[in-house]
Design an enzyme around this catalytic site. Structure first.
Site, PDB file in Angstrom:
ATOM      1  N   TRP A 112       0.867  -1.028   0.112  1.00 40.38           N
ATOM      2  CA  TRP A 112       0.064  -0.147   0.037  1.00 40.38           C
ATOM      3  C   TRP A 112       1.065   1.234  -0.092  1.00 40.38           C
ATOM      4  O   TRP A 112       2.039   1.141   0.156  1.00 40.38           O
ATOM      5  CB  TRP A 112      -1.090  -0.045   1.166  1.00 40.38           C
ATOM      6  N   ASP A 162       0.570  11.886  -0.072  1.00 39.05           N
ATOM      7  CA  ASP A 162      -0.333  12.875   0.424  1.00 39.05           C
ATOM      8  C   ASP A 162      -1.730  12.276   0.920  1.00 39.05           C
ATOM      9  O   ASP A 162      -1.575  11.102   0.920  1.00 39.05           O
ATOM     10  CB  ASP A 162      -0.501  13.893  -0.677  1.00 39.05           C
ATOM     11  N   GLU A 165      -2.661   9.524  -0.979  1.00 36.19           N
ATOM     12  CA  GLU A 165      -1.936   8.368  -1.128  1.00 36.19           C
ATOM     13  C   GLU A 165      -1.207   8.365  -2.492  1.00 36.19           C
ATOM     14  O   GLU A 165      -0.817   7.330  -3.043  1.00 36.19           O
ATOM     15  CB  GLU A 165      -2.596   7.438  -1.111  1.00 36.19           C
ATOM     16  N   GLU A 320     -17.846   7.606  -1.676  1.00 35.66           N
ATOM     17  CA  GLU A 320     -16.618   8.474  -1.873  1.00 35.66           C
ATOM     18  C   GLU A 320     -16.565   9.745  -2.643  1.00 35.66           C
ATOM     19  O   GLU A 320     -16.261  10.693  -2.321  1.00 35.66           O
ATOM     20  CB  GLU A 320     -15.392   7.384  -2.145  1.00 35.66           C
TER      21      GLU A 320
HETATM   22  C1  BGC Z   1      -8.093   8.075  -0.215  1.00 32.03           C
HETATM   23  C2  BGC Z   1      -7.577   8.463   0.975  1.00 32.03           C
HETATM   24  C3  BGC Z   1      -8.528   7.634   2.067  1.00 32.03           C
HETATM   25  C4  BGC Z   1      -8.648   6.037   1.605  1.00 32.03           C
HETATM   26  C5  BGC Z   1      -9.648   5.620   2.445  1.00 32.03           C
HETATM   27  C6  BGC Z   1      -8.253   6.653  -0.896  1.00 32.03           C
HETATM   28  O1  BGC Z   1      -8.673   6.699  -1.940  1.00 32.03           O
HETATM   29  O2  BGC Z   1      -7.285   8.964  -1.426  1.00 32.03           O
HETATM   30  O3  BGC Z   1      -7.786   9.948   1.360  1.00 32.03           O
HETATM   31  O4  BGC Z   1      -7.855   7.979   3.488  1.00 32.03           O
HETATM   32  O5  BGC Z   1      -9.087   6.315   0.166  1.00 32.03           O
HETATM   33  O6  BGC Z   1     -10.761   6.113   2.426  1.00 32.03           O
END
Ligand code: BGC
Length: 377
Positions: A112, A162, A165, A320
């Site tokens: 990851w 960041d 990710e 999301e």
């Molecule tokens: C986002 C992160 C988040 C993670 C879990 C990722 O796709 O970029 O900001 O912490 O998903 O929600």
């Protein structure tokens, strides 16, 4: 109550129920219970979820998450101290603390984008607000706060992944603003000893200087030091982290650019975003709306809350991101193929909905299942 307000409140209640029901018995919140790669607990997501639950009076849910963070950090005491002892030597990215853990608090097996430090600041920021709000002693958290603070003081200036990710080779304002918010909160809580407290204050001043100088181009903050583009997560430097003043010119021009380029209603992360095609994110509508409350633009904030509400599925699940008007529609299919449809529900989206409603004064501690349990017992 008008019907419109009634609808908004109904989704808020649903959000509290969902977060409560998906919280693990050990306190961890999965980022999304149904999206395979998000069935883990992130310090970043979890801290904002716990913060929202604390606001709506679900004290025990927030306590359980902060207790989980504490166990995770205490179990890694030797790792943290060893890393600090090796500061300045060549430490591989994967040797640092990860960003996501299993719900039981173990490291995850698969690769990851793990080296992200913002969550280790955000949890301290959220815990200390929670402790003030509910008059909770920080004593049980002392060791974990010290470890987190020492870790961040040692490594805050290293480039890392960041909030999204990505971009591990750069230093990101929203990352170091979270670090600074956590260190400032911990230092002012009185729980750290004087030497560590003063180290935290020094680092906070250094971070503020980077944010005011290296991270500014043409009068606004940039996505990362050395770039010129914007990113909606930059709003966190002002709201909620208050690392920089929300009333400053820097705040106004950073907000204006985000609002103009990225935030029609729901909010894109950044223009070049291709993750699921670069849709509009529910959490970011919450952050930008929160900032709009802070700068007095209640109408805009209320519109964002309504937009967030309107993205809920028939079951009352917030995703999301929303893919209509994706920035790069040709890049959606590859992600659906790789990971399945967009993560829904995303608990952080529900949390930001709760928080924005609190900030708008639409609800507060009366939503909490904890409060109901307390008053009926
Ligand atoms: C986002 C992160 C988040 C993670 C879990 C990722 O796709 O970029 O900001 O912490 O998903 O929600």
């Amino acid at each position: 109550m008008t019907n419109e307000l009634g609808d908004l409140v109904a989704l808020a209640r649903r959000s509290v129920d969902l977060i409560t029901s998906f919280q693990d018995v050990g306190g961890a919140y999965p980022a999304s219970p149904t999206f395979p790669v998000y069935q883990f607990s992130w310090f970043r997501d979890g801290a904002f979820i716990a913060d929202a639950m604390s606001r709506v009076g679900a004290q025990r849910s927030a306590d359980a998450f902060f207790d989980w963070c504490t166990r995770v950090l205490r179990a890694r005491r030797d790792q943290v101290l060893d890393l600090i002892a090796r500061k300045g030597t060549n430490i591989e990215r994967d040797e640092f603390l990860p960003t996501r853990y299993t719900l039981g608090g173990s490291d995850t097996a698969e690769q990851w984008w793990n080296f992200q430090i913002d969550g280790y600041g955000t949890w301290m920021w959220a815990l200390i607000q929670h402790s003030k709000r509910h008059a909770i002693s920080l004593e049980p958290y002392r060791e974990a706060l010290e470890l987190s603070a020492q870790y961040l003081c040692a490594f805050w200036s290293l480039p890392c992944f960041d909030w999204w990710e990505e971009h591990p080779g750069e230093v990101h304002p929203s990352t170091i603003a979270a670090v600074s918010a956590g260190l400032r909160a911990a230092a002012s809580s009185g729980v750290l000893g004087a030497p560590l407290e003063s180290q935290c204050n020094t680092v906070c001043a250094e971070i503020e200087l980077v944010l005011r100088t290296d991270a500014v181009v043409d009068g606004h903050l940039t996505k990362s030091v050395g770039r010129t583009d914007t990113d909606a997560s930059l709003i966190s430097c002002f709201t909620p982290f208050e690392t920089l003043d929300s009333a400053s010119d820097l705040s106004m021009s950073t907000y204006a650019r985000i609002a103009h380029e990225l935030a029609p209603d729901g909010v894109h992360r950044y223009l070049a975003d291709t993750f699921f095609g670069g849709g509009r994110w529910v959490v970011l509508a919450g952050f930008v709306g929160w900032h709009e409350v802070r700068i007095g633009n209640i109408e805009a904030a209320s519109r964002r809350l309504r937009w967030m509400h309107d993205q809920a599925t028939g079951e009352g699940f917030l995703p999301e991101q929303v893919l209509t008007h994706a920035l790069h529609p040709d890049r959606v299919a590859e992600w659906v193929q790789r990971w399945g449809p967009v993560a829904t529900p995303l608990l952080w989206s529900h949390a930001m909905y709760l928080t924005l409603g609190c900030e708008l004064g639409l609800w507060g501690s009366e939503l909490s299942t904890d409060a109901t349990a307390r008053s009926s017992s």
